[in-house]
Design an enzyme around this catalytic site. Structure first.
Site, PDB file in Angstrom:
ATOM      1  N   HIS A  11       0.839  -1.205   0.000  1.00 30.43           N
ATOM      2  CA  HIS A  11       0.000   0.000   0.000  1.00 30.43           C
ATOM      3  C   HIS A  11       0.876   1.258   0.000  1.00 30.43           C
ATOM      4  CE1 HIS A  11      -3.007   2.593   2.461  1.00 30.43           C
ATOM      5  NE2 HIS A  11      -3.446   2.547   1.220  1.00 30.43           N
ATOM      6  N   GLU A  38       0.657  -0.449  -4.771  1.00 30.48           N
ATOM      7  CA  GLU A  38      -0.386   0.547  -5.032  1.00 30.48           C
ATOM      8  C   GLU A  38       0.198   1.903  -4.698  1.00 30.48           C
ATOM      9  OE1 GLU A  38      -3.802   3.137  -3.368  1.00 30.48           O
ATOM     10  OE2 GLU A  38      -1.900   2.526  -2.471  1.00 30.48           O
ATOM     11  N   HIS A  53      -0.621  11.468  -1.638  1.00 29.33           N
ATOM     12  CA  HIS A  53      -1.943  11.045  -1.160  1.00 29.33           C
ATOM     13  C   HIS A  53      -2.866  12.214  -0.850  1.00 29.33           C
ATOM     14  CE1 HIS A  53      -4.940   9.717   1.810  1.00 29.33           C
ATOM     15  NE2 HIS A  53      -4.873   8.538   1.226  1.00 29.33           N
ATOM     16  N   GLU A 113      -3.725   4.380  -8.152  1.00 27.02           N
ATOM     17  CA  GLU A 113      -4.963   4.993  -7.656  1.00 27.02           C
ATOM     18  C   GLU A 113      -4.995   6.456  -8.084  1.00 27.02           C
ATOM     19  OE1 GLU A 113      -5.994   5.049  -3.422  1.00 27.02           O
ATOM     20  OE2 GLU A 113      -7.453   6.602  -3.966  1.00 27.02           O
TER      21      GLU A 113
HETATM   22  O1  G3P Z   1      -6.381   1.865  -3.120  1.00 27.46           O
HETATM   23  C1  G3P Z   1      -6.588   1.421  -1.820  1.00 27.46           C
HETATM   24  C2  G3P Z   1      -6.317   2.493  -0.811  1.00 27.46           C
HETATM   25  O2  G3P Z   1      -5.096   3.106  -1.118  1.00 27.46           O
HETATM   26  C3  G3P Z   1      -7.395   3.537  -0.755  1.00 27.46           C
HETATM   27  O3  G3P Z   1      -7.249   4.410   0.308  1.00 27.46           O
HETATM   28  O4  G3P Z   1      -6.680   6.588   1.276  1.00 27.46           O
HETATM   29  O5  G3P Z   1      -5.004   4.765   1.294  1.00 27.46           O
HETATM   30  O6  G3P Z   1      -5.567   5.919  -0.818  1.00 27.46           O
HETATM   31  P1  G3P Z   1      -6.059   5.471   0.518  1.00 27.46           P
HETATM   32 MG    MG Z   2      -4.403   4.767  -2.287  1.00 29.36          MG
END
Ligand code: G3P
Ligand code: MG
Length: 244
Positions: A11, A38, A53, A113
């Site tokens: 992540h 990701e 982010h 993302e």
């Molecule tokens: O893509 C999964 C996750 O990354 C979504 O939440 O806020 O960590 O980008 P966030």
């Molecule tokens: Mg994310």
């Protein structure tokens, strides 16, 4: 086209073990044996897709203000590593091109993302899709996901061949209809909203289910054994890809 998905996905590049959304994080993920990562992509004031982010710079860099108001030359001067630890001091805010090229060099599959600044949903979807097409150029492409319906719609229009994933916190009742409308190949939601009913629905509808974030090995094992397709993890040190 359904992408071949790794069962564990690091992540925000390197999970909790590196500053989020950095090239150092990609190297950490690869070092822990992860095959998939990701990361979050947003546009700078110059319209350049960059990895970050939050809509503002304060939490993860030594800069101030909105990413959408910050020029590339200013972003290039920022330190996106020190907040996490002195060993990461000077780690830059990477461009999407830099991150994509490093993924290819390290053999990492990517879930990109799309995280648009407010009001930039369609533009971000379009620019990220075009950039992804340029970076991967016929190689197995990344999976493009977003919470934003407008961003996913723009991806579909700009680069329909790129696989898309619908991302939600809690699954809305019409999540399957949305996936079909956007021609998504995967559905992603928070682990907190997982239920066996959701898994049954996903299976019946033919959508691989991806959950974020899972950090307990026992939980990960149960979820994957029950048929969840992939999990986003922060604790790369606790969840070894070889064990799942
Ligand atoms: O893509 C999964 C996750 O990354 C979504 O939440 O806020 O960590 O980008 P966030
Ligand atoms: Mg994310």
């Amino acid at each position: 086209m359904k992408p071949l998905l790794p069962r564990l996905i690091a992540h925000r590049c390197g999970g909790a073990l590196a500053p989020e959304n950095t090239l150092a994080g990609l190297r950490v993920a690869a070092g822990y044996g992860y095959r998939g990562v990701e990361f979050d992509v947003m546009l700078s004031a110059d319209g350049t897709p960059v990895l970050i982010h939050d809509e503002t710079l304060e939490r993860t860099t030594n800069g101030h203000g909105r990413v959408a108001d910050t020029r590339d030359t200013e972003l290039a001067r920022l330190d996106a590593g020190s907040w996490h630890g002195a060993q990461f001091a000077g780690e830059p805010v990477p461009s999407f091109v830099e991150a994509g090229e490093l993924c290819l060099a390290l053999g990492l599959w990517a879930n990109v993302e799309i995280k648009p600044g407010r009001g930039q949903e369609s533009e971000t979807g379009r620019k990220v899709a075009r950039a992804a097409r340029d970076i991967w150029q016929g190689l197995p492409p990344p999976l493009l996901s977003s919470f934003s319906i407008d961003a996913l719609t723009a991806v579909r229009e700009a680069a329909p061949e790129l696989p898309r994933g619908l991302l939600c916190v809690a699954p809305p009742t019409d999540w399957q209809a949305l996936c079909r409308q956007l021609e998504c190949v995967t559905f992603h939601c928070s682990r907190r909203y997982f239920s066996s009913r959701l898994l049954d629905e996903a299976r019946a509808a033919g959508f691989p289910l991806l959950l974020y974030t899972v950090n307990q090995p026992e939980d990960a094992g149960h979820l994957l054994d029950s048929g969840v397709t992939a999990l986003f993890a922060d604790r790369l040190d606790l969840l070894a890809p070889d064990s799942f």
